[in-house]
Design a protein around this motif. Structure first.
Motif, PDB file in Angstrom:
ATOM      1  N   UNK A 153       0.830  -1.198   0.000  1.00 18.08           N
ATOM      2  CA  UNK A 153       0.000   0.000   0.000  1.00 18.08           C
ATOM      3  C   UNK A 153       0.872   1.259   0.000  1.00 18.08           C
ATOM      4  N   UNK A 154       1.882   1.276   0.881  1.00 15.96           N
ATOM      5  CA  UNK A 154       2.728   2.451   1.000  1.00 15.96           C
ATOM      6  C   UNK A 154       3.461   2.728  -0.303  1.00 15.96           C
ATOM      7  N   UNK A 155       3.986   1.673  -0.929  1.00 15.79           N
ATOM      8  CA  UNK A 155       4.736   1.836  -2.175  1.00 15.79           C
ATOM      9  C   UNK A 155       3.862   2.440  -3.267  1.00 15.79           C
ATOM     10  N   UNK A 156       2.662   1.921  -3.428  1.00 12.49           N
ATOM     11  CA  UNK A 156       1.791   2.407  -4.493  1.00 12.49           C
ATOM     12  C   UNK A 156       1.314   3.836  -4.232  1.00 12.49           C
ATOM     13  N   UNK A 177       2.837   6.038  -2.499  1.00 10.73           N
ATOM     14  CA  UNK A 177       3.961   6.947  -2.636  1.00 10.73           C
ATOM     15  C   UNK A 177       4.234   7.283  -4.097  1.00 10.73           C
ATOM     16  N   UNK A 178       4.025   6.328  -5.000  1.00 18.20           N
ATOM     17  CA  UNK A 178       4.218   6.613  -6.419  1.00 18.20           C
ATOM     18  C   UNK A 178       3.275   7.712  -6.884  1.00 18.20           C
ATOM     19  N   UNK A 179       2.016   7.631  -6.457  1.00 20.14           N
ATOM     20  CA  UNK A 179       1.068   8.683  -6.814  1.00 20.14           C
ATOM     21  C   UNK A 179       1.466  10.018  -6.186  1.00 20.14           C
ATOM     22  N   UNK A 180       1.953   9.973  -4.946  1.00 18.11           N
ATOM     23  CA  UNK A 180       2.364  11.208  -4.286  1.00 18.11           C
ATOM     24  C   UNK A 180       3.541  11.842  -5.009  1.00 18.11           C
ATOM     25  N   UNK A 181       4.499  11.025  -5.463  1.00 15.85           N
ATOM     26  CA  UNK A 181       5.654  11.562  -6.175  1.00 15.85           C
ATOM     27  C   UNK A 181       5.234  12.227  -7.479  1.00 15.85           C
ATOM     28  N   UNK A 202      -4.148  31.340  -7.094  1.00 19.15           N
ATOM     29  CA  UNK A 202      -4.664  31.157  -5.740  1.00 19.15           C
ATOM     30  C   UNK A 202      -4.834  29.683  -5.400  1.00 19.15           C
ATOM     31  N   UNK A 203      -5.313  28.901  -6.360  1.00 16.46           N
ATOM     32  CA  UNK A 203      -5.466  27.458  -6.125  1.00 16.46           C
ATOM     33  C   UNK A 203      -4.114  26.797  -5.907  1.00 16.46           C
ATOM     34  N   UNK A 204      -3.117  27.264  -6.664  1.00 13.04           N
ATOM     35  CA  UNK A 204      -1.782  26.706  -6.499  1.00 13.04           C
ATOM     36  C   UNK A 204      -1.244  27.010  -5.102  1.00 13.04           C
ATOM     37  N   UNK A 205      -1.504  28.201  -4.624  1.00 14.39           N
ATOM     38  CA  UNK A 205      -1.067  28.557  -3.273  1.00 14.39           C
ATOM     39  C   UNK A 205      -1.730  27.683  -2.218  1.00 14.39           C
ATOM     40  N   UNK A 206      -2.970  27.281  -2.478  1.00 15.32           N
ATOM     41  CA  UNK A 206      -3.655  26.398  -1.543  1.00 15.32           C
ATOM     42  C   UNK A 206      -3.030  25.005  -1.515  1.00 15.32           C
ATOM     43  N   UNK A 207      -2.416  24.615  -2.639  1.00 10.56           N
ATOM     44  CA  UNK A 207      -1.824  23.284  -2.713  1.00 10.56           C
ATOM     45  C   UNK A 207      -0.419  23.224  -2.131  1.00 10.56           C
ATOM     46  N   UNK A 208       0.233  24.364  -1.976  1.00 13.09           N
ATOM     47  CA  UNK A 208       1.613  24.373  -1.503  1.00 13.09           C
ATOM     48  C   UNK A 208       1.809  23.677  -0.157  1.00 13.09           C
ATOM     49  N   UNK A 209       0.867  23.768   0.806  1.00 16.03           N
ATOM     50  CA  UNK A 209       1.059  23.040   2.071  1.00 16.03           C
ATOM     51  C   UNK A 209       1.151  21.526   1.914  1.00 16.03           C
ATOM     52  N   UNK A 210       0.805  21.028   0.723  1.00 15.46           N
ATOM     53  CA  UNK A 210       0.908  19.579   0.521  1.00 15.46           C
ATOM     54  C   UNK A 210       2.361  19.116   0.455  1.00 15.46           C
ATOM     55  N   UNK A 211       3.296  20.022   0.176  1.00 15.19           N
ATOM     56  CA  UNK A 211       4.694  19.629   0.020  1.00 15.19           C
ATOM     57  C   UNK A 211       5.266  18.955   1.270  1.00 15.19           C
ATOM     58  N   UNK A 212       5.099  19.545   2.466  1.00 16.81           N
ATOM     59  CA  UNK A 212       5.597  18.826   3.655  1.00 16.81           C
ATOM     60  C   UNK A 212       4.853  17.528   3.920  1.00 16.81           C
ATOM     61  N   UNK A 213       3.586  17.427   3.490  1.00 16.86           N
ATOM     62  CA  UNK A 213       2.848  16.171   3.639  1.00 16.86           C
ATOM     63  C   UNK A 213       3.493  15.079   2.791  1.00 16.86           C
ATOM     64  N   UNK A 214       3.881  15.451   1.567  1.00 16.36           N
ATOM     65  CA  UNK A 214       4.559  14.496   0.680  1.00 16.36           C
ATOM     66  C   UNK A 214       5.856  14.021   1.310  1.00 16.36           C
ATOM     67  N   UNK A 215       6.597  14.955   1.893  1.00 15.27           N
ATOM     68  CA  UNK A 215       7.863  14.598   2.521  1.00 15.27           C
ATOM     69  C   UNK A 215       7.649  13.664   3.708  1.00 15.27           C
ATOM     70  N   UNK A 216       6.606  13.920   4.518  1.00 15.55           N
ATOM     71  CA  UNK A 216       6.314  13.043   5.642  1.00 15.55           C
ATOM     72  C   UNK A 216       5.902  11.659   5.155  1.00 15.55           C
ATOM     73  N   UNK A 245       6.881  10.270   2.442  1.00  9.02           N
ATOM     74  CA  UNK A 245       8.111   9.618   1.990  1.00  9.02           C
ATOM     75  C   UNK A 245       8.881   9.061   3.181  1.00  9.02           C
ATOM     76  N   UNK A 246       8.905   9.804   4.269  1.00 11.17           N
ATOM     77  CA  UNK A 246       9.570   9.340   5.481  1.00 11.17           C
ATOM     78  C   UNK A 246       8.895   8.096   6.039  1.00 11.17           C
ATOM     79  N   UNK A 247       7.554   8.070   6.019  1.00  8.75           N
ATOM     80  CA  UNK A 247       6.825   6.895   6.486  1.00  8.75           C
ATOM     81  C   UNK A 247       7.155   5.676   5.628  1.00  8.75           C
TER      82      UNK A 247
END
Length: 480
Positions: free
Chosen positions: A109-112, A114-118, A150-164, A166-168
């Motif tokens: 599950x994590x591998x798949x 993560x591919x979508x997140x990347x 404006x929509x792009x700015x709303x999505x920017x907080x997702x970057x640290x989520x992606x990093x977390x 990846x850490x998981x």
């Protein structure tokens, strides 16, 4: 966390689930070809007494100051049958094997996901860069461009989520690596039989199990928010029946089991793969020693669990040995169409599995016909804990468990929807409104498979799959 970010979590979860059930090849879990085990920064020596006929292995887990997953193992040589610890240790082995197989499911599950997140992360970076270039080159931005920014700015907080996330994923990989690296340690510790007693081993196993469940709750579990359109796999059998796969099967196996009818049946067909099932070929037949009642059967870790005909007895039948391993009465549970689902069919007792293990739905006279949900020990069939949901079973079409939550449909006919949810973690409930397409208008079996993240359905002589959307929030801080 903003509302757009929450929506992204649901979307990412949905994308990962769409293809899970079709997977034919899963990552190999255990290689056992490794190095020493360390705990809290120190090397820990453990003992092994290998036996080709009767051995057991005990894994435990901890986390050192650097966050590294640490596993420990003990393997026991063949012991005299008079040794009272022998049975306890073999039971621990079965529990550890379940944990190892669950790790494989979690890793997949994590591998798949993560591919979508990347992929999402790359698209966001490219889009953000283009927006910056366009902003510099344009003195005046039209309304559409401004809205997009404006929509792009709303999505920017997702970057640290992606990093977390990846850490998981790296955490799961480290856990797998520790399991692979056990053999060298085990071969070097054959002369310390008494180093660890049963109670210590049990605590180690329980600790690993708690960590595994924490991982699965964080990365794999969530609240049901949607059900996909149906995918008809095959049209076969009578109007009623059950079909299933084993959520704890090894990564190399994709067997499928098929049980036609709801009353007094004994024949189970085992297909080697989904493809063989679709073609109706290459199957093995098992003849059960006791007939079944209803369609609430489930295969879990190589064994079939089902309700014995004309009784409230649950039978555990092992496919490898072709024998009954255990029978236990579900005290007070109704049977013989006393408290069935709305469609009847002797569906008084319904067995099911989720990420947490084996469950049973039933009711008794004492609770006025309302659904009771009980979690069972798959080894002994003892009830570990029960919840009275307050929902009348005769008003329910079917039910299934996802991540410890019981979901109940309001009908088995056309127009059915997920109408009621009971949360075991809080002992609370809510009424829901989650529609799904009941294509053939008569559901007699509806079960969730946590490995595939799919609902298996027997619908008027058709074997049907639904993918599910689970909403979960990926936290950007905190330890498992």
């Amino acid at each position: 966390m903003t509302v757009p970010l929450l929506k992204i979590g649901a979307v990412l979860s949905t994308m990962a689930m769409v293809t899970n059930w079709m997977s034919q090849t899963l990552p190999t879990l255990v290689g056992l070809n490794g190095t020493k085990i360390s705990s809290s920064g120190s090397t820990q020596k453990i003992t092994l007494f290998p036996s080709p006929e009767e051995g057991w292995e005990i894994y435990s887990s901890a986390q050192d100051p650097d966050g590294k997953c640490v596993c420990a193992v003990v393997a026991q040589r063949s012991m005299c049958s008079r040794d009272t610890r022998s049975k306890q240790l073999r039971q621990l082995l079965e529990k550890v094997q379940n944990i190892s197989q669950s790790i494989a499911v979690l890793d997949l599950r994590t591998y798949r996901d993560l591919q979508y997140m990347r992929n999402t992360e790359s698209l966001m970076k490219v889009l953000n860069a283009r927006l910056k270039v366009a902003e510099k080159q344009s003195n005046m931005m039209n309304k559409n461009f401004q809205d997009l920014k404006e929509k792009m700015n709303e999505l920017l907080p997702l970057m640290p989520v992606v990093e977390q996330y990846r850490s998981d994923a790296r955490l799961i990989l480290r856990l797998k690596e520790e399991v692979r690296n056990l053999s060298v340690v085990l071969l070097g510790i054959q002369e310390e039989m008494g180093a660890y007693d049963y109670e210590e081993l049990l605590q180690r196993v329980m600790h690993l199990e708690r960590r595994l469940h924490a991982c699965m709750q964080k990365l794999g579990c969530g609240k049901l928010t949607g059900i996909s359109n149906p995918s008809t796999i095959r049209a076969s059998g009578s109007r009623f029946g059950a079909w299933m796969t084993d959520s704890l099967s090894s990564s190399a196996e994709n067997k499928l089991w098929y049980m036609d009818g709801y009353l007094n049946g004994r024949t189970v067909r085992e297909f080697r793969s989904f493809n063989d099932f679709v073609k109706g070929q290459k199957f093995v037949i098992y003849r059960l020693p006791h007939p079944w009642a209803g369609t609430g059967h489930v295969v879990y870790n190589g064994s079939l669990y089902y309700n014995k005909y004309q009784s409230n007895i649950i039978v555990k039948y092992n496919f490898r040995s072709r024998s009954v391993l255990l029978q236990r009465s579900l005290d007070g549970a109704g049977y013989n169409n006393t408290y069935p689902y709305s469609w009847g069919g002797f569906s008084d007792i319904d067995l099911m599995v989720d990420e947490n293990g084996l469950w049973c739905v039933y009711t008794t006279n004492q609770n006025a016909g309302n659904i009771i949900l009980s979690r069972l020990d798959p080894q002994t069939l003892e009830i570990l804990q029960s919840w009275d949901t307050g929902y009348p079973k005769r008003s329910a079409g079917e039910s299934f468990v996802i991540c410890g939550t019981l979901y109940i449909t309001n009908s088995h006919l056309a127009g059915a929807k997920i109408y009621f949810a009971y949360y075991t973690n809080t002992s609370s409930y809510e009424y829901t409104d989650i529609p799904f397409h009941n294509q053939y208008s008569h559901i007699s079996m509806l079960d969730y498979n946590p490995r595939d993240r799919a609902l298996y359905t027997w619908n008027n002589g058709h074997q049907v799959l639904y993918n599910v959307t689970l909403f979960h929030v990926v936290k950007t801080s905190g330890e498992l």
